[in-house]
Design a protein around this motif. Structure first.
Motif, PDB file in Angstrom:
ATOM      1  N   GLN A 104      40.140  -7.974  -9.705  1.00  0.00           N
ATOM      2  CA  GLN A 104      40.367  -6.796  -8.864  1.00  0.00           C
ATOM      3  C   GLN A 104      39.074  -6.363  -8.192  1.00  0.00           C
ATOM      4  N   ASP A 114      44.459 -10.567  -8.172  1.00  0.00           N
ATOM      5  CA  ASP A 114      44.514  -9.134  -8.467  1.00  0.00           C
ATOM      6  C   ASP A 114      44.016  -8.362  -7.246  1.00  0.00           C
ATOM      7  N   GLU A 115      44.944  -7.739  -6.549  1.00  0.00           N
ATOM      8  CA  GLU A 115      44.676  -6.960  -5.343  1.00  0.00           C
ATOM      9  C   GLU A 115      43.833  -7.737  -4.333  1.00  0.00           C
ATOM     10  N   THR A 142      46.712  -5.203 -14.302  1.00  0.00           N
ATOM     11  CA  THR A 142      45.485  -5.953 -14.571  1.00  0.00           C
ATOM     12  C   THR A 142      45.428  -6.393 -16.027  1.00  0.00           C
TER      13      THR A 142
HETATM   14 MG   LIG Z   1      44.438  -3.250 -11.777  1.00  0.00          MG
END
Ligand SMILES: [Mg+2]
Ligand SMILES: Nc1ncnc2c1ncn2[C@@H]1O[C@H](COP(=O)(O)OP(=O)(O)OP(=O)(O)O)[C@@H](O)[C@H]1O
Lengths: 247, 358
Positions: free
Chosen positions: A88, A172-173, A45
Motif C-alpha cells: 500500500q 494493494d491500492e 491489507t
Molecule cells: Mg490497507
C-alpha cells in the motif's frame, strides 16, 4: 491452469484484543481478477499480510493451488513460490536507481542465492528493458528511485513485482495518488496481465477502477465478508451502500 | 551507487600508496615513533572500515567490533608468545602462575605463521557467525542489535579479566621476542607492521568498494532501505547480512592482529565497550558509507588524539565531544558532506563558482 489459486478458510487474525479478520473465507481463482474493497480498517491489507506471511493468523488456513499449505512457509519461500505483492505504501529501494531496483527484483536463479548474486547483469538487461517500457519509465533508467513522485514509485514497484512473473499478483491500492490518466494506464496494464496462469487480487478504494478490471469483488467489513459478486451488484447492494459506498 | 574510484576514493588511494612506498623505501630512516604512529593509525582505520562495511551499506551498527579486533589481537599474541618461548625457553609469567608447567597443548597450533594468519581471518568470522545467526534469525534489528553487540564485548571483557580464562587476565599477554624474525619493538619490525597495515587498508578499500559496487553491495543497500521488501522479493536476507557481518569481523580481526605486535601487549582493555563505541564515532565523523569516510574519520581523530595525548590529555574527551557535536549539527553525514556543502557555500557567495561542470 484454472481453479483455485488462493483459498482462505476460517481465517482469524487478531492484534491483542482487536480482531482484524474474523473467521474469513475467501477464494481467488486463476485467470481472474479479484477485487477486494471495503472501508478503512476493514482488514484488506491484513488479508494480504497473511497471504504473504507478514502476519500470522490466530486460526484458519491458507492454501496455494488448493494443496500447498502457505502457513508452513516463510515470506521468502512464498515469494519464490510465485506470490508477488505491491504494498500500500510504495516500497522501493530509494538509494538505488530504477534499473537497479528492477535488477534486484528479477530473479533468474530462484533456488540459489549465491548464483543470483553472481548473475551477470547482461542476463537481466533484456527483461529489465521490457519492463521499463511496460511501466513507462524507460527514459529514467538511471534515476534514483528516491526522487520519483508517488505515482512513479507505485509504477516502479508494480514493475518490480511484474518482473518476477508472479502467479499470484497482489496489488494493494495500485492507483492511490495517481492522476486519472495514470489510473487509466494502470487499468489497461492490469487487463493486459490477465492470464490463465495468473490470479490477480486488487485492493482498491477507487470503485470505477475496480469495476473496470475486476471479474468479482469481495466487500470486507470489520474483518468479514459482507458481499461477494460483480461490482455492479455490489454497488446496488443496500448493505454495501450502508457501510461503504454511501458514506 | 557510486563507482569504485570516485574522486575522494582516488585521492585516498593515491595518498595511501604514497605512504606505503615511503614506508618501504624510507621507513628505516624515519623516526620510530612516527612509523609506529602511522602503523597504529592504519590499524584503527581498518577497524573503522570494518564497522562502516556494515553500518554504511546495510545500516547495521555494531558497537562491539572491539571483540573481533581483540580476537585477532589475542591470536597474534599467542603466536608471538610461542615463538618467543622457542627462542628464549622462558615461559611467560602468567603461564607459570597457572602451574601446568607449560603452554596448553593446543597452543602449539600457533607455532605456524600460516595457521595463525588463517585463524586471524577465520576465528573472528566464526564468532560473528554464531552471534549473527542467532540475532539476525530472530530479527533483532536497529538499536537493539547495537546494544547486544556492546553487551557481548562487555561480557568478553569480564571473561578475559579472569586469570583462569588462560589468556593472562587483566595483565594480558606481553613479552614478545621477535616479529617475523625482527626484534620486537625495533625499527625494522615497526616498518614491517606499518607497511602491512597500510597495505591491508589499501586492499580493504579497493576490495570493499568493488564489493559495494557489485550486486551484493546493492543488496546491502536494499536491506538498509527496506529489508521486508527485499524478503518479499524472495531474498533470504539472513544470509546476505551474515556474509557481510562475518567479512566485517575478519577485517577487524586483521586490524587487531597487526595492532597488538606494534604496541607489544594485549589486555582486556581492547574489549572495553568505550573503544567499540568510539569506532562508531570515527565513522560518523568521517561519514558513513563507501569506506572513504571511515578512513578520513579514523585517521584525523586518532592523529588528533595522539597529538593531544602529549600536549593536553585531560582535554581530549571534551575535544572529541565537541567534534561530534559540530559534525552532527553542521555535517550530518560527516566530513564527506564537505564536498557538497562547500560547493553550496561557495555557490551562495560567488554564484559562478561551484556550478557543476557540464
Ligand atoms: Mg490497507
Ligand atoms: N500490526 C498491527 N498491529 C495492530 N493493529 C493492526 C496491525 N495491522 C493492522 N492493524 C489494525 O487492523 C485493522 C485492519 O487494518 P488493515 O490495514 O487491514 O485495513 P485496510 O482494510 O487495509 O484499511 P485501509 O483501507 O485504510 O488500508 C485496522 O484497524 C488496523 O489498525
Amino acid at each position: 491452469m484454472s481453479g483455485s489459486a488462493i483459498a482462505v478458510a476460517g481465517l482469524t487474525v487478531a492484534f491483542g484484543n482487536f480482531v482484524a479478520l474474523n473467521n474469513l473465507t475467501f477464494e481467488a481463482c486463476y485467470g481472474q481478477v479479484h477485487g477486494v474493497i471495503g472501508p478503512n480498517g476493514a482488514g484488506k491489507t491484513t488479508l494480504l499480510d497473511v497471504l504473504t506471511g507478514k502476519s500470522a493468523p490466530r486460526q484458519g488456513s491458507v492454501h496455494l493451488d488448493g494443496t500447498i499449505d502457505l502457513g508452513r512457509m516463510t515470506e521468502v519461500q512464498r515469494a519464490l513460490a510465485g506470490i508477488g505483492r505491491k504494498f500500500q505504501k510504495p516500497s522501493v529501494f530509494e538509494a538505488l536507481t530504477i534499473a537497479e531496483n528492477l535488477d534486484l527484483a528479477l530473479r533468474v536463479h530462484r533456488n540459489s542465492l549465491l548464483r543470483e548474486v553472481l548473475a551477470r547483469r547482461a542476463d537481466k538487461d533484456a527483461a529489465i528493458d521490457r519492463l521499463l517500457q511496460t511501466v513507462g519509465l524507460a527514459d529514467r533508467r538511471d534515476t534514483l528511485a528516491g526522487v520519483l513522485s508517488h505515482g512513479q514509485k507505485q509504477w516502479l514497484e508494480i514493475g518490480m513485482v511484474l518482473v518476477q512473473d508472479p502467479k499470484v499478483l497482489l496489488l494493494d491500492e495500485p492507483v492511490a495518488g495517481m492522476s486519472d490518466e495514470e489510473t487509466a494506464h494502470t487499468a489497461s496494464l492490469v487487463q493486459s496481465l490477465r492470464s490463465p496462469d495468473r490470479s490477480i487480487i486488487v485492493v482498491e478504494h477507487d470503485m470505477d477502477f475496480v469495476e473496470q478490471v475486476a471479474d468479482t469483488v469481495t466487500v470486507l467489513h470489520e474483518g468479514a465478508t459482507l458481499f461477494e459478486g460483480s461490482m455492479a451488484a455490489a454497488r446496488a447492494d443496500h448493505r454495501v451502500i450502508e457501510v461503504y459506498i454511501g458514506r | 551507487m557510486s563507482s569504485v574510484f570516485d574522486r575522494t576514493a582516488s585521492a585516498i588511494t593515491g595518498l595511501l600508496l604514497v605512504m606505503l612506498i615511503a614506508l618501504l623505501l624510507l621507513g628505516h630512516g624515519m623516526p620510530v615513533y612516527l612509523v609506529n604512529l602511522a602503523g597504529q593509525v592504519m590499524c584503527f582505520v581498518l577497524l573503522a572500515m570494518a564497522v562502516d562495511l556494515m553500518w554504511g551499506s546495510a545500516g547495521i551498527l555494531s558497537l562491539g567490533h572491539g571483540l573481533f579486533f581483540a580476537i585477532g589481537g589475542y591470536i597474534a599474541a599467542m603466536h608471538l608468545l610461542r615463538t618467543a618461548f622457542a627462542a628464549t625457553h622462558v615461559l611467560p609469567d602468567f603461564i607459570q602462575f597457572m602451574g601446568n608447567g607449560g603452554f596448553p597443548g593446543w597452543w602449539a597450533l600457533f607455532d605456524s605463521s600460516l595457521f595463525t594468519a588463517l585463524a586471524v581471518l577465520v576465528v573472528p568470522a566464526l564468532a560473528a557467525f554464531v552471534f549473527g545467526y542467532v540475532s539476525f534469525r530472530s530479527r533483532v534489528n536497529g538499536v537493539y542489535f547495537s546494544i547486544i553487540t556492546q553487551a557481548l564485548t562487555y561480557t568478553a571483557m569480564l571473561l578475559m579479566f579472569r586469570n583462569d580464562t588462560g589468556f593472562g587476565g587483566n595483565n594480558g599477554m606481553t613479552g614478545f621476542h621477535a616479529i617475523a624474525g625482527l626484534p620486537a619493538g625495533g625499527g625494522d619490525a615497526g616498518v614491517l607492521l606499518a607497511s602491512l597495515a597500510t597495505a591491508a587498508v589499501l586492499v580493504c578499500l579497493i576490495g570493499g568498494r568493488t564489493l559495494l559496487a557489485s550486486r551484493f553491495g546493492r543488496l546491502l543497500a536494499a536491506i538498509r532501505d527496506d529489508e521486508p521488501r527485499l524478503r518479499f522479493l524472495g531474498y533470504n536476507t539472513l544470509w546476505l547480512k551474515l556474509v557481510a557481518w562475518c567479512l566485517s569481523a575478519s577485517v577487524a580481526g586483521v586490524a587487531g592482529a597487526l595492532y597488538v605486535p606494534q604496541v607489544g601487549i594485549i589486555n582486556p582493555s581492547l574489549l572495553d565497550p568505550a573503544l567499540s563505541l568510539e569506532v562508531a564515532v570515527w565513522v560518523a565523523v568521517g561519514g558513513r558509507g563507501g569506506l572513504c569516510g571511515a578512513v578520513l574519520g579514523a585517521t584525523l581523530i586518532n592523529l588528533l588524539r595522539s597529538w593531544m595525548a602529549a600536549s593536553a590529555p585531560l582535554l581530549w574527551p571534551f575535544v572529541l565531544s565537541l567534534l561530534v557535536l559540530l559534525v552532527v549539527l553542521a555535517l550530518p553525514n560527516g566530513l564527506l558532506d564537505m564536498r557538497n556543502r562547500s560547493r553550496g557555500w561557495m555557490h551562495s557567495l560567488l554564484p559562478a563558482v561551484g556550478r557543476p561542470r557540464p
